[in-house]
Write an enzyme that holds these catalytic residues in place. Structure first.
Site, PDB file in Angstrom:
ATOM      1  NE  ARG A 171      -3.232   0.161   3.068  1.00 37.88           N
ATOM      2  CZ  ARG A 171      -4.432   0.590   2.710  1.00 37.88           C
ATOM      3  NH1 ARG A 171      -5.175  -0.144   1.918  1.00 37.88           N
ATOM      4  NH2 ARG A 171      -4.893   1.747   3.146  1.00 37.88           N
ATOM      5  NE  ARG A 175       5.813   8.568  -4.413  1.00 34.04           N
ATOM      6  CZ  ARG A 175       4.964   9.009  -3.498  1.00 34.04           C
ATOM      7  NH1 ARG A 175       5.376   9.809  -2.537  1.00 34.04           N
ATOM      8  NH2 ARG A 175       3.702   8.659  -3.565  1.00 34.04           N
ATOM      9  NE  ARG A 247      -4.693  -5.565  15.935  1.00 39.58           N
ATOM     10  CZ  ARG A 247      -4.160  -5.924  17.100  1.00 39.58           C
ATOM     11  NH1 ARG A 247      -4.502  -7.079  17.670  1.00 39.58           N
ATOM     12  NH2 ARG A 247      -3.302  -5.142  17.704  1.00 39.58           N
ATOM     13  NE  ARG A 277      -3.714   5.903  11.881  1.00 38.48           N
ATOM     14  CZ  ARG A 277      -4.157   5.549  10.680  1.00 38.48           C
ATOM     15  NH1 ARG A 277      -3.412   5.753   9.617  1.00 38.48           N
ATOM     16  NH2 ARG A 277      -5.332   4.985  10.543  1.00 38.48           N
ATOM     17  CD  GLU A 298      -5.733   5.106  14.337  1.00 36.32           C
ATOM     18  OE1 GLU A 298      -5.779   6.296  13.954  1.00 36.32           O
ATOM     19  OE2 GLU A 298      -5.714   4.144  13.544  1.00 36.32           O
ATOM     20  CE1 TYR A 346      -6.476  -1.149   5.259  1.00 35.47           C
ATOM     21  CE2 TYR A 346      -4.596  -2.613   5.225  1.00 35.47           C
ATOM     22  CZ  TYR A 346      -5.138  -1.384   5.498  1.00 35.47           C
ATOM     23  OH  TYR A 346      -4.336  -0.404   6.024  1.00 35.47           O
ATOM     24  CG  ASP A 348      -7.607   2.259   0.348  1.00 37.21           C
ATOM     25  OD1 ASP A 348      -7.565   2.173   1.589  1.00 37.21           O
ATOM     26  OD2 ASP A 348      -6.585   2.187  -0.363  1.00 37.21           O
TER      27      ASP A 348
HETATM   28  N1  UDP Z   1       2.807   0.854   8.159  1.00 38.11           N
HETATM   29  C1  UDP Z   1       3.933   0.850   8.945  1.00 38.11           C
HETATM   30  N2  UDP Z   1       4.439   2.041   9.391  1.00 38.11           N
HETATM   31  C2  UDP Z   1       3.843   3.215   9.104  1.00 38.11           C
HETATM   32  C3  UDP Z   1       2.689   3.224   8.295  1.00 38.11           C
HETATM   33  C4  UDP Z   1       2.185   2.020   7.843  1.00 38.11           C
HETATM   34  O1  UDP Z   1       4.484  -0.199   9.252  1.00 38.11           O
HETATM   35  O2  UDP Z   1       4.343   4.262   9.556  1.00 38.11           O
HETATM   36  C5  UDP Z   1       2.281  -0.459   7.698  1.00 38.11           C
HETATM   37  C6  UDP Z   1       1.264  -1.018   8.691  1.00 38.11           C
HETATM   38  O3  UDP Z   1       1.370  -2.417   8.708  1.00 38.11           O
HETATM   39  C7  UDP Z   1      -0.043  -0.566   8.101  1.00 38.11           C
HETATM   40  C8  UDP Z   1       0.240  -0.700   6.611  1.00 38.11           C
HETATM   41  O4  UDP Z   1       1.610  -0.307   6.467  1.00 38.11           O
HETATM   42  O5  UDP Z   1      -1.103  -1.400   8.515  1.00 38.11           O
HETATM   43  C9  UDP Z   1      -0.644   0.144   5.722  1.00 38.11           C
HETATM   44  O6  UDP Z   1      -0.523   1.499   6.098  1.00 38.11           O
HETATM   45  P1  UDP Z   1      -1.682   2.571   5.814  1.00 38.11           P
HETATM   46  O7  UDP Z   1      -1.128   3.901   6.172  1.00 38.11           O
HETATM   47  O8  UDP Z   1      -2.186   2.348   4.460  1.00 38.11           O
HETATM   48  O9  UDP Z   1      -2.755   2.132   6.907  1.00 38.11           O
HETATM   49  P2  UDP Z   1      -4.245   2.701   7.242  1.00 38.11           P
HETATM   50  O10 UDP Z   1      -4.198   4.201   7.162  1.00 38.11           O
HETATM   51  O11 UDP Z   1      -5.165   2.016   6.271  1.00 38.11           O
HETATM   52  O12 UDP Z   1      -4.431   2.217   8.644  1.00 38.11           O
END
Ligand code: UDP
Length: 365
Positions: A171, A175, A247, A277, A298, A346, A348
């Site tokens: 996901r 870059r 979860r 986060r 969160e 999962y 979007d």
């Molecule tokens: N992820 C991570 N570190 C980060 C952000 C994301 O390891 O700082 C991993 C984590 O396993 C997460 C996945 O990448 O579930 C997808 O991230 P995304 O930001 O897409 O998650 P969402 O916003 O859908 O919770």
């Protein structure tokens, strides 16, 4: 035709609207006191900030049809998601980009140099990464994996990243330039008046009737020509084969004066910080001004029966239970399972809308 929709989230709203336009009579049953499912937004009493009640939702898509669709029902404001991560005592930019790499390794690499440098760190012996961990080791190497992904992912999923599929990490882009846009999609934005106002517009049709605070009961299937069900698929079958793993999230709401963290989303990569986060919602509405601020820590944990299911847990090894439920669902001729909970994926928001439009366009009894 009389059609029931179980749930008033994006899936059922879009399908309901399309079928209402085709002349069908739609009755929506929503157990909660509001529409819009988990993208529900409402203004915070104290600060007047528009809050994403079930966590941050940023609209992004590459699909022009979907982008045009949402723009029919809401005015979208330009918004680019730029996420930061605090890890090992420093703040970095996500997704991993040239600034992250240069700051993390204390270098001044050019794009080409950074690419060679990361390749020298990456485990190139992994040719076909299947797990989250292998995907990380193959594309960013051990140091960046441990700083940004390992701890965060353990907290988010409660599992070792070896047990999770590579698709979760895919996901996020990596870059070798300074582009820190979290998404690589062509279209991105935020609805000016929030998602709930957008969903209200989608549902505003004379053929749609909405019942809030009213759970759909399986016995009601008999009353309708067809049912679209966006609740949990295992719940529909009374957990006959057992409960599917999800979860859930706990949000701890806090207030501050002015600006708390200077950005909408700050991730925490260290495993010993208990939350994954912090989101500070006024930064999602860059066009608004608010004196004070509300933010949410969160926390992710296993979903118990009384909790709200958020993320379906898809393991690398697969899950026999979901296969059993899907086989049962495939035999239903009057019920179609939709959305994240109904299909246990999962998803979007843009994919939800795309699939909803396809379902509605092909709907025949
Ligand atoms: N992820 C991570 N570190 C980060 C952000 C994301 O390891 O700082 C991993 C984590 O396993 C997460 C996945 O990448 O579930 C997808 O991230 P995304 O930001 O897409 O998650 P969402 O916003 O859908 O919770």
């Amino acid at each position: 035709m009389d059609i029931a929709m179980a749930g008033a989230g994006l899936s059922c709203a879009v399908i309901g609207r399309e079928l209402a336009e085709q002349g069908h009579k739609i009755t929506i049953f929503e157990a909660r006191s509001h529409i819009a499912g988990n993208c529900h937004t409402e203004r915070d009493d104290k600060t007047d900030v528009m809050v994403h009640v079930y966590g941050p939702h940023i609209f992004h898509t590459d699909n022009e049809e979907v982008w045009n669709y949402v723009n029919k029902y809401a005015k979208f404001q330009p918004y680019t998601n730029r996420v930061k991560s605090t890890t090992q005592g420093h703040v970095y930019s996500l997704p991993i980009n040239l600034l992250t790499i240069n700051q993390f390794f204390d270098k001044t690499l050019s794009p080409k140099e950074a690419k060679y440098f990361i390749e020298s760190k990456a485990d190139m012996s992994i040719t076909d990464p299947q797990s989250f961990e292998d995907q990380a080791l193959r594309f960013v190497g051990q140091d960046l994996y441990e700083a940004f992904f390992k701890g965060y992912t353990k907290k988010q999923w409660g599992l070792d990243p070896k047990a999770l599929p590579a698709s979760i990490l895919k996901r996020l882009p990596v870059r070798f330039n300074y582009d820190d846009n979290y998404f690589s999609h062509q279209y991105q934005g935020m609805p000016l008046k929030g998602y709930t106002a957008m969903v209200a517009n989608i549902l505003n049709h004379h053929n749609i009737k909405i019942n809030l605070n009213t759970a759909f009961n399986k016995s009601q299937v008999a009353d309708y020509d067809h049912v679209f069900y966006s609740g949990t698929i295992d719940g529909f079958y009374d957990y006959e084969y057992g409960r599917l793993p999800y979860r859930t999230l706990d949000f701890v709401k806090k207030y501050a004066e002015g600006d708390f963290q200077g950005c909408a989303v700050m991730n925490y990569g260290d495993e010993d910080v208990p939350y994954t986060r912090i989101s500070e919602h006024k930064h999602f509405a860059t066009w608004e001004e608010h004196k004070n601020t509300v933010y949410f820590e969160e926390y992710s944990r296993e979903c118990e029966p009384e909790d709200i299911p958020y993320y379906p847990i898809n393991l690398l090894e697969g899950n026999e239970l979901i296969a059993q439920y899907r086989a049962k669902a495939a035999e239903e001729d009057k019920v179609t399972f939709v959305g994240r909970l109904g299909t246990f994926r999962y998803l979007d928001m843009d994919v939800i809308i795309k699939e909803a439009l396809e379902l509605a366009n092909h709907f025949k009894i």
